[in-house]
Every structure is written in C-alpha cells, then in structure tokens.
Write a protein that holds these residues in place. Structure first.
Motif, short mmCIF file in Angstrom:
data_model
loop_
_atom_site.label_atom_id
_atom_site.label_comp_id
_atom_site.label_asym_id
_atom_site.label_seq_id
_atom_site.Cartn_x
_atom_site.Cartn_y
_atom_site.Cartn_z
N SER A 10 0.85 -1.20 0.00
CA SER A 10 0.00 0.00 0.00
C SER A 10 0.88 1.25 0.00
O SER A 10 1.95 1.27 0.61
CB SER A 10 -0.91 0.02 1.23
N HIS A 144 -14.07 5.28 0.97
CA HIS A 144 -12.69 5.74 0.95
C HIS A 144 -12.68 7.26 0.84
O HIS A 144 -13.73 7.90 0.71
CB HIS A 144 -11.94 5.08 -0.20
N ASP A 215 -9.52 0.34 -2.10
CA ASP A 215 -9.31 0.61 -0.69
C ASP A 215 -10.64 1.00 -0.04
O ASP A 215 -11.41 1.71 -0.64
CB ASP A 215 -8.35 1.77 -0.51
N THR A 237 -4.67 -3.16 5.04
CA THR A 237 -3.57 -2.20 5.18
C THR A 237 -3.02 -2.18 6.59
O THR A 237 -1.80 -2.03 6.79
CB THR A 237 -4.06 -0.78 4.79
N HIS A 251 -9.14 2.94 5.50
CA HIS A 251 -8.62 1.65 5.04
C HIS A 251 -9.13 0.56 5.97
O HIS A 251 -9.71 0.82 7.02
CB HIS A 251 -7.08 1.66 5.03
#
Length: 318
Positions: A10, A144, A215, A237, A251
């Motif tokens: 990431s 996100h 994400d 993540t 995340h």
C-alpha cells in the motif's frame, strides 16, 4: 480463472512488494484483465509469465497514485510494441481526463482502439457492468477518501457434462447435433427420431467468481457484492491494533477483511495492500496480520508479488 498478484503493497513500493496490481487470466480464452495499475506494473509483467499483449480490459478501483500511476506508461508501451488489438478501461469519472492529460502532455500516441467506461452509475444502481457470453462483471461503491469501487467477476453457469456414450449408443451423428443437444435444445433427426438435449446433459456446473476490493473501511456493500464468491481479494492495510489509523485514513484492518469474508460466506480470502510498516523485522509483520484474519476466517491467505492462484468453483460435478 487464474489470479496473479503483481503488486501487494500500500502507498509505496518496498523491496519485496510493488504497489497495487492484479492480473486475471480468463478460462478458455487467451485474454488478461488487469485490476489497478500502480507504478512499475509493466515491469512486473516482464518478471512474470504473463503476456502483456493479451491484455484486453483494465479496471481501476480509484485514482490514488499507487493504483493508477503505472497505467499511462503501460498503455504507451503497448502502443510502441504494436501488438494490442484494443483495450477497454473501467474506473472512476476522472480516469478519462487523467489519461487524456498525461498522453497529450507527453505527446504519447497509443495507436490502438481504447474506450473508457465510467463505472459510477453501475455501482450506484447495482446494475451489471459487463455481460458477455461467459462472464458477468458487477461493481459497488467503497468507503474511501475519494470515489472508489470494488469489482466482482463471475463466470456464468455452464451446461452439464455431455453424455457422449449415450449419444454414440443411440447412433447420433457427431457434429452440430451434439452441440445442439449440449445446449439443451430439442433435435429432430432425419430418420424421424426426436431427442431432448436435457436427457444428454448432467447437472449444470457453477462458474467461478472472484471479488477485488481495495481501498475501503469496512463496507456492507462489499459483503453483498462478495456473497458466495470463490475468492475475495481484500485490502488489509493495517493490523487490528492500528484500527484508529484505519478509520482515519479509510482503510481496512486484517480483522475487517476477515469479518467481510465471514459474513459474505466466501470460499477463500486473500489479504493484500499491506502497509510497509509491517515489513519483516518490525514488531508486527504480515504474518501477524494473517494470523489475526485466520482467527476470524480460517481460510485466509497472504498475498505476495507473483503469487498465482488457480480459482475453481466451490462445487463441481466433474
């Protein structure tokens, strides 16, 4: 279907992991689909056993650089190679203006047909994005910091196995008649006999389904999109103890990914998009994230660059 991970980090690449990209090799056709295209993805192709010339569709989850900075270079290289028959690209609304700006500013000429499809309406209305002879593609919005989307690729239900022995025993000529029977159609033979294809085929065979999700913070929409899938590829993540960071940066933690897999009743979960903060040698490592996920969803696996998985349906009559 076969999945190849080309980038599993990431934010930024590490020595062991490039930024996000995943290739999907389709069954019974020489065709590749690419999901996200972080910087350096075309180099990852060169290090893999995949053929970039087979790339036909590209799906972008969102416009953050670690998911899209490799796309202009990859498209330009394909143009210089002169071996692409055309590519369809799918993604957020800004994808078209981004690619147009980069290509014009760099005086790059692609030289093969391209078409850019905005996925927002399909995601928001829960309609089918792609429907071809063999595959369905759906998508859903993610939670996100910028508009982002998850994708589901599902192979349609296939006809049951054709009973060749029965057809031969009844002295049916092979060829188009066999094909019609396998499709379940009724066939009139020249000698007056009539056969129903349903009598020559076994139970229908389920297709394979995969979901690509990155994400996002924990999302009910992803649970619905992934329900019953053979494979869920989900970002992880952060570790569970860093959940505050996950919420702040929108995340998922390893436990959020596992909870999604469990509630969606998927067959297998693969964790990807791992923060470099968990590199081997640090207090927490990717294996710790995997163990957190396995405590909730035992059939979890840790992605790594160039990992290849052959995905089969959860039930197959063969």
């Amino acid at each position: 279907m076969q999945v190849t991970f080309l980038g599993t980090s990431s934010g930024v690449p590490t020595r062991a992991r490039n930024v996000s990209a995943m290739a999907l090799r389709l069954p019974q056709r020489a065709e590749l689909w690419l999901f996200d295209c972080g910087e350096g993805t075309q180099h990852q192709f060169l290090r893999s056993n995949l053929r970039l010339s087979q790339l036909r569709r590209v799906f972008i989850s969102h416009m953050h650089g670690d998911h899209v900075f490799g796309l202009p270079g990859l498209l330009a290289s394909l143009g210089l190679a002169g071996n692409s028959s055309g590519i369809d690209l799918y993604g957020p609304d800004p994808l078209e203006s981004y690619l147009t700006g980069v290509m014009e500013s760099s005086s790059s000429r692609i030289g093969y047909p391209t078409k850019i499809h905005r996925v927002r309406e399909s995601a928001e209305k829960n309609t089918v994005l792609i429907d071809d002879d063999d595959l369905l593609v759906r998508c859903c919005p993610l939670n996100h910091r910028v508009p982002a989307y998850a994708y589901r690729v599902e192979q349609k239900t296939r006809p049951g196995r054709f009973n060749l022995e029965l057809a031969q025993k009844l002295n049916i000529e092979p060829g188009p008649i066999y094909a019609a029977l396998q499709r379940g159609e009724k066939v009139n033979l020249g000698d007056g006999r009539i056969f129903d294809g349903k009598d020559f085929c076994g139970p229908s065979r389920p297709g394979t389904s995969i979901v690509y999700c990155t994400d996002t913070i924990f999302s009910e929409a992803v649970i619905e999109l992934a329900r019953g899938a053979d494979l869920l590829i989900h970002e992880a993540t952060y570790a569970h103890e860093d959940a505050d960071l996950a919420y702040q940066r929108q995340h998922s933690t390893s436990t959020m990914a596992a909870q999604t897999a469990a509630e969606a009743c998927v067959r297998q979960l693969v964790l990807t998009h791992l923060s470099p903060r968990y590199a081997p040698g640090n207090r927490l490592t990717p294996n710790d994230l995997l163990n957190e996920a396995k405590a909730i969803f035992p059939n979890s696996l840790l992605a790594k660059d160039f990992l290849q998985l052959d995905i089969k349906p959860r039930c197959n009559s063969s």
